[in-house]
Design an enzyme around this catalytic site. Structure first.
Site, PDB file in Angstrom:
ATOM      1  N   TRP A  27       0.809  -1.214   0.000  1.00 25.83           N
ATOM      2  CA  TRP A  27       0.000   0.000   0.000  1.00 25.83           C
ATOM      3  C   TRP A  27       0.843   1.266   0.000  1.00 25.83           C
ATOM      4  O   TRP A  27       0.341   2.360  -0.114  1.00 25.83           O
ATOM      5  CB  TRP A  27      -0.952   0.015   1.191  1.00 25.83           C
ATOM      6  CG  TRP A  27      -0.309  -0.308   2.507  1.00 25.83           C
ATOM      7  CD1 TRP A  27       0.278   0.563   3.354  1.00 25.83           C
ATOM      8  CD2 TRP A  27      -0.220  -1.607   3.105  1.00 25.83           C
ATOM      9  NE1 TRP A  27       0.745  -0.104   4.464  1.00 25.83           N
ATOM     10  CE2 TRP A  27       0.449  -1.446   4.345  1.00 25.83           C
ATOM     11  CE3 TRP A  27      -0.628  -2.887   2.731  1.00 25.83           C
ATOM     12  CZ2 TRP A  27       0.715  -2.507   5.197  1.00 25.83           C
ATOM     13  CZ3 TRP A  27      -0.357  -3.938   3.587  1.00 25.83           C
ATOM     14  CH2 TRP A  27       0.295  -3.753   4.797  1.00 25.83           C
ATOM     15  N   ARG A  28       2.177   1.095   0.147  1.00 23.88           N
ATOM     16  CA  ARG A  28       3.032   2.283   0.092  1.00 23.88           C
ATOM     17  C   ARG A  28       3.468   2.600  -1.334  1.00 23.88           C
ATOM     18  O   ARG A  28       3.940   3.686  -1.613  1.00 23.88           O
ATOM     19  CB  ARG A  28       4.303   2.032   0.904  1.00 23.88           C
ATOM     20  CG  ARG A  28       4.116   2.238   2.379  1.00 23.88           C
ATOM     21  CD  ARG A  28       5.461   2.110   3.049  1.00 23.88           C
ATOM     22  NE  ARG A  28       5.320   2.264   4.485  1.00 23.88           N
ATOM     23  CZ  ARG A  28       6.243   1.862   5.351  1.00 23.88           C
ATOM     24  NH1 ARG A  28       7.340   1.286   4.921  1.00 23.88           N
ATOM     25  NH2 ARG A  28       6.050   2.041   6.620  1.00 23.88           N
ATOM     26  N   GLU A  40      -4.608   0.579   7.081  1.00 24.28           N
ATOM     27  CA  GLU A  40      -4.544   1.074   8.461  1.00 24.28           C
ATOM     28  C   GLU A  40      -5.531   0.329   9.356  1.00 24.28           C
ATOM     29  O   GLU A  40      -5.230   0.014  10.492  1.00 24.28           O
ATOM     30  CB  GLU A  40      -4.817   2.583   8.510  1.00 24.28           C
ATOM     31  CG  GLU A  40      -3.723   3.419   7.870  1.00 24.28           C
ATOM     32  CD  GLU A  40      -2.374   3.274   8.581  1.00 24.28           C
ATOM     33  OE1 GLU A  40      -2.342   2.864   9.751  1.00 24.28           O
ATOM     34  OE2 GLU A  40      -1.350   3.542   7.940  1.00 24.28           O
ATOM     35  N   GLN A  45      -3.747  -3.638  15.781  1.00 22.89           N
ATOM     36  CA  GLN A  45      -3.602  -4.833  16.630  1.00 22.89           C
ATOM     37  C   GLN A  45      -3.116  -6.052  15.866  1.00 22.89           C
ATOM     38  O   GLN A  45      -3.292  -7.181  16.323  1.00 22.89           O
ATOM     39  CB  GLN A  45      -4.929  -5.233  17.301  1.00 22.89           C
ATOM     40  CG  GLN A  45      -5.810  -4.089  17.590  1.00 22.89           C
ATOM     41  CD  GLN A  45      -6.049  -3.918  19.064  1.00 22.89           C
ATOM     42  OE1 GLN A  45      -5.323  -4.435  19.878  1.00 22.89           O
ATOM     43  NE2 GLN A  45      -7.059  -3.172  19.424  1.00 22.89           N
ATOM     44  N   THR A  46      -2.568  -5.875  14.694  1.00 23.26           N
ATOM     45  CA  THR A  46      -2.155  -7.022  13.879  1.00 23.26           C
ATOM     46  C   THR A  46      -0.789  -6.715  13.259  1.00 23.26           C
ATOM     47  O   THR A  46      -0.552  -5.589  12.842  1.00 23.26           O
ATOM     48  CB  THR A  46      -3.180  -7.269  12.749  1.00 23.26           C
ATOM     49  OG1 THR A  46      -4.480  -7.338  13.343  1.00 23.26           O
ATOM     50  CG2 THR A  46      -2.908  -8.554  12.007  1.00 23.26           C
ATOM     51  N   LEU A  83      -7.917 -12.706  10.594  1.00 25.28           N
ATOM     52  CA  LEU A  83      -7.320 -11.416  10.976  1.00 25.28           C
ATOM     53  C   LEU A  83      -7.772 -10.983  12.366  1.00 25.28           C
ATOM     54  O   LEU A  83      -7.081 -10.257  13.057  1.00 25.28           O
ATOM     55  CB  LEU A  83      -7.748 -10.319   9.985  1.00 25.28           C
ATOM     56  CG  LEU A  83      -6.774  -9.893   8.905  1.00 25.28           C
ATOM     57  CD1 LEU A  83      -7.353  -8.727   8.133  1.00 25.28           C
ATOM     58  CD2 LEU A  83      -5.413  -9.521   9.461  1.00 25.28           C
ATOM     59  N   TYR A 123      -6.622   8.319  14.931  1.00 27.87           N
ATOM     60  CA  TYR A 123      -5.428   7.718  14.329  1.00 27.87           C
ATOM     61  C   TYR A 123      -5.629   7.455  12.824  1.00 27.87           C
ATOM     62  O   TYR A 123      -4.819   7.858  11.997  1.00 27.87           O
ATOM     63  CB  TYR A 123      -5.068   6.397  15.040  1.00 27.87           C
ATOM     64  CG  TYR A 123      -4.081   5.622  14.224  1.00 27.87           C
ATOM     65  CD1 TYR A 123      -2.740   5.948  14.260  1.00 27.87           C
ATOM     66  CD2 TYR A 123      -4.501   4.636  13.327  1.00 27.87           C
ATOM     67  CE1 TYR A 123      -1.828   5.307  13.446  1.00 27.87           C
ATOM     68  CE2 TYR A 123      -3.610   3.988  12.509  1.00 27.87           C
ATOM     69  CZ  TYR A 123      -2.259   4.329  12.582  1.00 27.87           C
ATOM     70  OH  TYR A 123      -1.372   3.702  11.754  1.00 27.87           O
ATOM     71  N   ASP A 141       0.042   5.863  17.402  1.00 28.66           N
ATOM     72  CA  ASP A 141      -0.354   4.475  17.660  1.00 28.66           C
ATOM     73  C   ASP A 141       0.593   3.919  18.724  1.00 28.66           C
ATOM     74  O   ASP A 141       1.391   4.676  19.303  1.00 28.66           O
ATOM     75  CB  ASP A 141      -0.322   3.645  16.367  1.00 28.66           C
ATOM     76  CG  ASP A 141       1.094   3.418  15.858  1.00 28.66           C
ATOM     77  OD1 ASP A 141       2.040   4.061  16.380  1.00 28.66           O
ATOM     78  OD2 ASP A 141       1.269   2.589  14.954  1.00 28.66           O
ATOM     79  N   CYS A 202      19.166   0.757  20.106  1.00 26.77           N
ATOM     80  CA  CYS A 202      19.461   2.188  20.214  1.00 26.77           C
ATOM     81  C   CYS A 202      20.719   2.573  19.430  1.00 26.77           C
ATOM     82  O   CYS A 202      20.825   3.686  18.914  1.00 26.77           O
ATOM     83  CB  CYS A 202      19.621   2.577  21.680  1.00 26.77           C
ATOM     84  SG  CYS A 202      18.123   2.291  22.634  1.00 26.77           S
ATOM     85  N   CYS A 205      19.800   3.681  16.099  1.00 22.70           N
ATOM     86  CA  CYS A 205      18.645   4.571  16.040  1.00 22.70           C
ATOM     87  C   CYS A 205      19.034   5.975  15.587  1.00 22.70           C
ATOM     88  O   CYS A 205      19.948   6.573  16.156  1.00 22.70           O
ATOM     89  CB  CYS A 205      17.975   4.633  17.412  1.00 22.70           C
ATOM     90  SG  CYS A 205      16.579   5.772  17.425  1.00 22.70           S
ATOM     91  N   CYS A 211      17.795  11.389  22.395  1.00 22.00           N
ATOM     92  CA  CYS A 211      16.893  10.533  23.183  1.00 22.00           C
ATOM     93  C   CYS A 211      17.205  10.643  24.676  1.00 22.00           C
ATOM     94  O   CYS A 211      18.250  10.193  25.150  1.00 22.00           O
ATOM     95  CB  CYS A 211      17.015   9.089  22.717  1.00 22.00           C
ATOM     96  SG  CYS A 211      15.906   8.000  23.630  1.00 22.00           S
TER      97      CYS A 211
HETATM   98 FE1  SF4 Z   1      16.645   3.835  21.708  1.00 22.10          FE
HETATM   99 FE2  SF4 Z   1      15.613   6.257  22.081  1.00 22.10          FE
HETATM  100 FE3  SF4 Z   1      15.979   5.366  19.631  1.00 22.10          FE
HETATM  101 FE4  SF4 Z   1      14.081   4.288  21.096  1.00 22.10          FE
HETATM  102  S1  SF4 Z   1      14.173   6.413  20.391  1.00 22.10           S
HETATM  103  S2  SF4 Z   1      15.588   3.165  19.880  1.00 22.10           S
HETATM  104  S3  SF4 Z   1      15.010   4.359  23.114  1.00 22.10           S
HETATM  105  S4  SF4 Z   1      17.573   5.769  21.113  1.00 22.10           S
END
Ligand code: SF4
Length: 355
Positions: A27-28, A40, A45-46, A83, A123, A141, A202, A205, A211
């Site tokens: 769908w993207r 969506e 929940q799936t 589903l 949402y 979400d 992390c 990330c 963060c």
């Molecule tokens: Fe880690 Fe923060 Fe990134 Fe989440 S948002 S993965 S807690 S660094």
């Protein structure tokens, strides 16, 4: 107090990460309002991986809201079987009919008009507006909640109305005018793939520099958890009863409520086989027992072979279905489990079970 990560940082870090590679979801590829709306609703929940084949079958069968509105609800429920959370399907069905009646079959790009449709909450409205129509509407979400609680080191219960309001306000402040749909999808995907409930990565990330949860070593404690309420338990007695041709009797549950509109083996609450007499049935042999867990409820169902023709109960319909047609009968998950426990041929074909 440290300031929350600025929107400019969050946007460029997330969009840069998203552009380096994201999940290829059907769908993207060409995000049209109907396909995005359906995706969506199905994804609530799936897991996304489970949704893909259902979405593809759905879009092939119902390419427009008008196509869905014109087909019987039973067909949709049969396609949805496995589903779970069938209220979503029933609402989508109503919503499609409203699009036809109110908007000539065209999904409105106005948030107020779209949100007035059945099953469209804040949402879903934000997701369709941003992804399909390019409007800067926020989405919150479960994935977004987790990312934002960790990113901003929120110590409040995320389900509390006050915290919900703060999360929506933060998400709205973050969503950019340009590429709002990509941004929202990036935020949700980060929660699904990187900022996962357990063992988030992390180190990989894109938001790690901003963060606060990570900086304070509190990632594992966030979001704050509330103790889950214990599930209620119920015991039921079900009948595996065939007509003269070998077809299996099924009852249709009332449209509203748990597993609404789906078909199951005739059953009643109770622990002993005599309870089946309320349906005009008599147990004829030993039972097999299955269990099934819903979000707030757990069923133990004793399934007896039985004789008679079922009547009564709260069913809105009763019919006997040949085993070969069971896979398309729109069965409940517990009914599938019960039939499988008895190795009923037609029920063994299909993977997955409804909730
Ligand atoms: Fe880690 Fe923060 Fe990134 Fe989440 S948002 S993965 S807690 S660094």
């Amino acid at each position: 107090m440290i300031e929350p990560a600025p929107p400019t940082f969050v946007r460029s870090a997330l969009l840069g990460w998203y552009d380096q590679g994201h999940r290829d979801l059907p769908w993207r590829r060409d995000p049209q309002p109907w396909g995005v709306w359906v995706s969506e609703i199905m994804s609530q929940q799936t897991r996304v991986e489970s949704v893909i084949p259902y979405w593809e079958r759905f879009m092939a069968r119902y390419p427009t809201p008008a196509a869905l509105a014109a087909s019987p609800l039973d067909d949709l429920l049969a396609l949805w079987a496995g589903l779970g959370y069938y209220a979503r399907a029933r609402n989508l069905y109503k919503g499609a009919a409203q699009v036809v009646a109110r908007h000539g079959g065209v999904i409105p790009d106005d948030p107020e008009a779209f949100r007035a449709l059945a099953g469209v909450g804040r949402y879903t409205c934000g997701a369709v507006m941003s992804i399909a129509f390019g409007r800067p509407s926020a989405v919150v979400d479960g994935n977004v909640v987790r990312v934002l609680c960790r990113l901003d080191r929120l110590h409040e219960d995320p389900r509390a109305p006050k915290t919900q309001a703060a999360l929506w306000a933060r998400a709205q402040a973050l969503v950019p005018e340009a590429r709002p749909g990509d941004f929202n999808q990036a935020l949700m995907e980060l929660g699904a793939r990187v900022c996962t409930p357990k063992s988030p990565t992390c180190l990989l990330c894109p938001l790690q520099a901003g963060c606060q949860g990570l900086a304070h070593g509190e990632v594992a404690q966030l979001p704050m958890k509330k103790k889950a309420a214990a599930r209620k338990k119920a015991t039921l007695v079900a009948a595996l009863v065939r007509d003269g041709s070998g077809a299996i009797w099924l009852g249709r549950r009332p449209t509203e409520g748990l597993l609404g509109g789906l078909w199951e083996l005739p059953m009643v609450e109770g622990g002993s086989p005599e309870a089946l007499s309320a349906l005009g049935l008599k147990a004829t042999g030993e039972r097999k027992t299955i269990t099934h867990a819903f979000t707030h409820l757990e069923w133990t169902v004793h399934v007896y072979p039985a004789e008679g023709q079922p009547s009564g109960g709260a069913y809105t319909g009763l019919r006997a279905v040949a085993p070969s047609a069971l896979a398309d009968a729109g069965l409940t998950g517990p009914a599938l489990k019960a039939l499988r426990a008895w190795s009923v041929e037609g029920a063994l074909k299909r993977r997955g079970a409804g909730r």
